[in-house]
Design an enzyme around this catalytic site. Structure first.
Site, PDB file in Angstrom:
ATOM      1  CB  SER A 130      34.049  42.612 -80.842  1.00  0.00           C
ATOM      2  OG  SER A 130      33.685  43.658 -80.196  1.00  0.00           O
TER       3      SER A 130
ATOM      4  CG  HIS B 105      37.119  43.915 -78.901  1.00  0.00           C
ATOM      5  ND1 HIS B 105      36.545  44.321 -80.258  1.00  0.00           N
ATOM      6  CD2 HIS B 105      38.366  43.510 -79.197  1.00  0.00           C
ATOM      7  CE1 HIS B 105      37.442  44.169 -81.132  1.00  0.00           C
ATOM      8  NE2 HIS B 105      38.639  43.912 -80.498  1.00  0.00           N
TER       9      HIS B 105
ATOM     10  CG  ASP C 133      40.810  44.217 -83.335  1.00  0.00           C
ATOM     11  OD1 ASP C 133      42.006  44.282 -83.959  1.00  0.00           O
ATOM     12  OD2 ASP C 133      40.757  43.864 -82.244  1.00  0.00           O
TER      13      ASP C 133
END
Length: 362
Positions: A180, A207, A302
């Site tokens: 991310s 992401h 995540d």
């Protein structure tokens, strides 16, 4: 934290400042109408965080980042980008020049309040990740709850709950990667030594919103020379690189001895779509003990559940260390669970992955 907001729009400067003032972590908020003014202010005062528009007169965002580097001005930078192909290209260039993260500007919003809500939703969590104890942020950040203190990380080796590997000796049949904040630059570093043809497929969940993931795939292909694309729904898996398209979860499915990429729009998981957990869990179901998972820099948790799924099936997990991460949220969450085999710098991760998946460059 002292913040500098750089935007030529009086409206956006006002909206951003208003959103930041709702959080006590941002103790002082200063503004600048363009990059030239911003550089002048940075020479006079230290800012922990700079929120930077990319399109400005006199000195735009890219020029500002280059000037910061030339002047040795240290500040975490979040750039504001338009949700377009041009905006995506500019954002990738900004990340290459030192920006840590990006936020897309509100699109076609005539209401001041709606635009402000968008900024609060998109910007505040990303700004909060740079408060507190350097890059060691808590696993989850709530937009309206402020920032909790991170739990101390006292364990340096994986728990013995799962079989562990020396990563260099692992035999994978697939490599799945999750990242991310700081991910695009980490991926560039990760692929520095990898040249085709690949021994096995690589799938990436980064992401990013739509359009940006296509730009990321193109950037990786140009760097490596390896066929790289946004994944498509129900396409047979080949030994190339796939990037989860923005706003779609990417998973793998086996059917009639063939393996396919699967896209879907299930609910967001860990507040994101695409979610790393879906990719890792499905890879572990399809490839079992031959799954190599890599968790790189990123905000939030995540990938933590996905890493457990990989370890439960006998696979191998490599995580980026805190020192080389922009934000140690995602790898830190896996570290806390103990569901990893080795923790390494991004340069060490590069050497390991290139050896196991690709043909290392000489």
């Amino acid at each position: 934290m002292k913040v500098l907001v750089v935007d030529d729009s009086v409206v956006f400067r006002s909206q951003i400042k208003s959103a930041l003032k709702d959080h006590k972590e941002f103790e002082e908020i200063d503004v600048a109408a363009n990059g030239k003014i911003a550089i002048s202010k940075m020479k006079q005062s230290d800012y922990t965080l700079t929120i930077l528009d990319l399109e400005m007169p006199e000195m735009n965002g890219i020029e500002t980042l280059k000037a910061m580097k030339a002047e040795g001005l240290r500040s975490k930078v979040i750039v504001f980008s338009s949700l377009s192909a041009r905006g995506a290209n500019s954002t990738m260039e900004a990340l290459d020049n030192g920006a840590c993260d990006f936020v897309t500007k509100p699109q076609d919003i005539n209401s001041f309040e709606l635009a402000l809500d968008h900024i609060r939703e998109q910007l505040i969590p990303k700004a909060l990740q740079f408060t507190g104890h350097g890059s060691s942020i808590p696993v989850k950040v709530a937009v309206n709850a402020g920032l909790a203190q991170p739990e101390p990380l006292i364990r340096t080796e994986p728990k013995s709950k799962w079989k562990t590997y020396t990563v260099a000796h692992f035999i994978p049949k697939v490599c799945v990667i999750g990242c991310s904040t700081g991910g695009p630059v980490a991926l560039k570093d990760l692929f520095a030594l990898i040249k085709g043809p690949l021994k096995h497929p690589i799938l990436i969940t980064q992401h990013m919103p739509p359009v940006f993931t296509k730009t990321l795939a193109k950037s990786i292909e140009e760097q490596t020379g390896i066929p790289t694309k946004e994944a498509k729904h129900y396409e047979e898996l080949k030994n190339q690189i796939y990037v989860a398209p923005g706003d779609f979860h990417l998973s793998l499915k086996k059917s009639d001895d063939k393996i396919f990429t699967v896209l879907d729009k299930r609910e967001k998981r860990n507040s994101v779509r695409p979610a790393v957990d879906h990719l890792f869990e499905s890879a572990s179901e399809v490839f079992g003990a031959n799954t190599l998972g890599v968790i790189l820099t990123g905000m939030g948790s995540d990938g933590a559940d996905g890493s457990v799924a990989v370890k439960e099936k006998g696979g191998c997990i490599l995580i980026q260390d805190e020192k080389s991460s922009v934000v140690w949220g995602m790898p830190g969450a896996v570290h806390k669970l103990g569901s990893f085999d080795q923790m390494a710098s991004i340069q060490e991760c590069c050497k390991l992955v290139s050896k196991l998946i690709g043909r290392p460059s000489l």
